[in-house]
Design an enzyme around this catalytic site. Sequence first.
Site, PDB file in Angstrom:
ATOM      1  N   SER A 325      52.008  41.932  31.258  1.00  0.00           N
ATOM      2  CA  SER A 325      51.193  41.970  32.477  1.00  0.00           C
ATOM      3  C   SER A 325      51.843  42.724  33.627  1.00  0.00           C
ATOM      4  O   SER A 325      51.166  43.040  34.611  1.00  0.00           O
ATOM      5  CB  SER A 325      50.860  40.543  32.922  1.00  0.00           C
ATOM      6  N   HIS A 368      38.305  33.625  34.554  1.00  0.00           N
ATOM      7  CA  HIS A 368      38.532  33.695  35.999  1.00  0.00           C
ATOM      8  C   HIS A 368      37.253  33.964  36.780  1.00  0.00           C
ATOM      9  O   HIS A 368      37.298  34.086  38.015  1.00  0.00           O
ATOM     10  CB  HIS A 368      39.539  34.813  36.320  1.00  0.00           C
ATOM     11  N   CYS A 381      44.370  38.494  35.526  1.00  0.00           N
ATOM     12  CA  CYS A 381      43.197  38.328  34.665  1.00  0.00           C
ATOM     13  C   CYS A 381      43.161  39.411  33.583  1.00  0.00           C
ATOM     14  O   CYS A 381      43.000  40.600  33.877  1.00  0.00           O
ATOM     15  CB  CYS A 381      41.929  38.388  35.507  1.00  0.00           C
TER      16      CYS A 381
END
Length: 634
Positions: A325, A368, A381
């Site tokens: 991420s 989300h 997300c």
Amino acid sequence: MRYRKGDGERSGLFTRRALLLGGAQAVLLSALAGRLYQLQVIETQRFATLAEENRINLRLLPPSRGLILDRTGQPLAVNRNNFRAMATSDRGRGVDVLVDRLDQIFSLGETEKNRLLRDLRRSRNAQPVVVRENLGWEEVARLEFNAPDLPGVFIDLGQTRDYPEGELMSHIIGYTGRVSDEDLAGRDDPVLQLATMRFGKKGMERALEDSIRGRAGAVQVEVNAVGRVVRELDRTEGQPGANALVTIDLDLQRFVAERIKEHQSGSVVVMDVITGDVIAMVSTPGFDPNTFARGITQAEWRELLDSSERPLHNKAIGGVYPPGSTYKMVTALAALESKAIEPWTRLPCPGFLMLGGIKFHCWLKSGHGSTNVVEAITQSCDCFFYEAARKAGIDRIADVGTRLGFGRHSELGLPGESTGIQPSRSWKQEKLGKSWQHGDTFNIGIGQGFMNATPLQLAIMTARIANGGYEVQPNLLLASATPREELVPPKPRDKPTAPSLRFNPQHIALIREGMVNVVASGTAHHLRLDANNKLIEPQYRFAGKTGTAQVKRITERERAMGITQDQLPWHLRHHALFVCYGPVDNPRYACAVIIEHGKAGGATAGPIGRDVLIEVMKRDPSRRTDGFRKMASR
């Protein structure tokens, strides 16, 4: 007695032969006398010079290697006295007996015996070769006691490298070793032919080799007919190598190493986002470079090579990992720059997306909901970035990733740096012979799939985002100077001199806003508090991004069974990542942390990044040079 006619003829014949023989002898004697006159009178100066050259040998003296110091002047690589046993041979005669006697004294072993035999037989002009270095007093005494039985063996006082910080700086400073044929390639420095010469093999020792090696001195010695030294006639000392000041702050390096030592394997890189100076770089586990300086044994070398934790490998520049991420900033910036999304664009997250019958999950099973780019970075997300990557396309993502430092060597200069992998259409076609697929784009959107990066590259990316989009390059050399010059750090800089990457400033601001919110209210909100659970002071507030890089894909069946990371073997657990910069209002430092198989970025790597970044902001080594200690003259 009657005189016979035949006797007279024989007498005349004898007389003529005698005259011819005498004449020939006279000619030969004249030629010999002429040659002697030529040698002893006409060419006397030439042969006197040749005789003098045979009697006097000019031998090179190895120079003193330059010192390596940290940015505050603390020693990282220095020289110490080294007693070593040296040996010469009469053109290789008697070397077998000599080596056998040396073996009885030093217990050389077969490998060393073979090496010594080879070196002695190759030695020219009785050039001494090294028997053993770093002799202790007991070994010196034993050698001196047996000296009458060891013709051509003597004790020499030289220098060897010493690394006061040992393992702490092993991957940055590296070590020296004997000169190899590979080291000689492209270098014509005759001092490298000396048996006692050492050459940088790793780290800064290798990167700075040509400047810190110095220039050779020379000694004139009188030798006998077989090349043995009779006496020393003249000596000219060499010129020591340049001393080097590196960008590392040793005290901060110690702090980082202490903070990361509880983990089996990992790496931390701290960079100045303005100058590119690498303030700290720790890779664990490390090794003791002094074992190489004193002469590493076969058993020690094999142990280092066979270790599953790869202590010889500098993970900070050579370890490659899926960035997970932490790469989402690249995807977001690519989507914004290509106008695939706008700052206000909202994309749905129901918890997963379907692509060709394959379910791509978000880390939050319930989803989300609808998020914009800042909110998506804040909450990390996955579904937002799947869709943003699809809209931007791999070509734009690869372009932005490359500009932020992925998939290429930096200008750090350390040997062993990996380029990682910044995938693209052409890369996949060239390496795998396959075309790019939409699923590949989904994977790269969240930093998975073919994407690989080093901790250094993650620090570079973070620094370029933090400084507003300037192509800052990492740097390890702060200053260098000869021993006759003053070695001081350069004046501090507050503005980047690197070229602009030409990103839209508003887009960079959005990425930074998302990273600020990650710590303020997002996936790393627990890092608002320091190690003592107190709210971090405003001047030390920082921005960051968590990352968890998948090592083993969890199957649907395993997911349904509730298998967790804790239940997997250590080598199959996810890598934990965290990147951050600070202070928020005026960014100066960037930090990247990777803990191998640390399971979760926010829980494992995040606290380390927080503590390290707060410590470096408090020390502020780039602006404070009052702690510099001037090196004492040698």
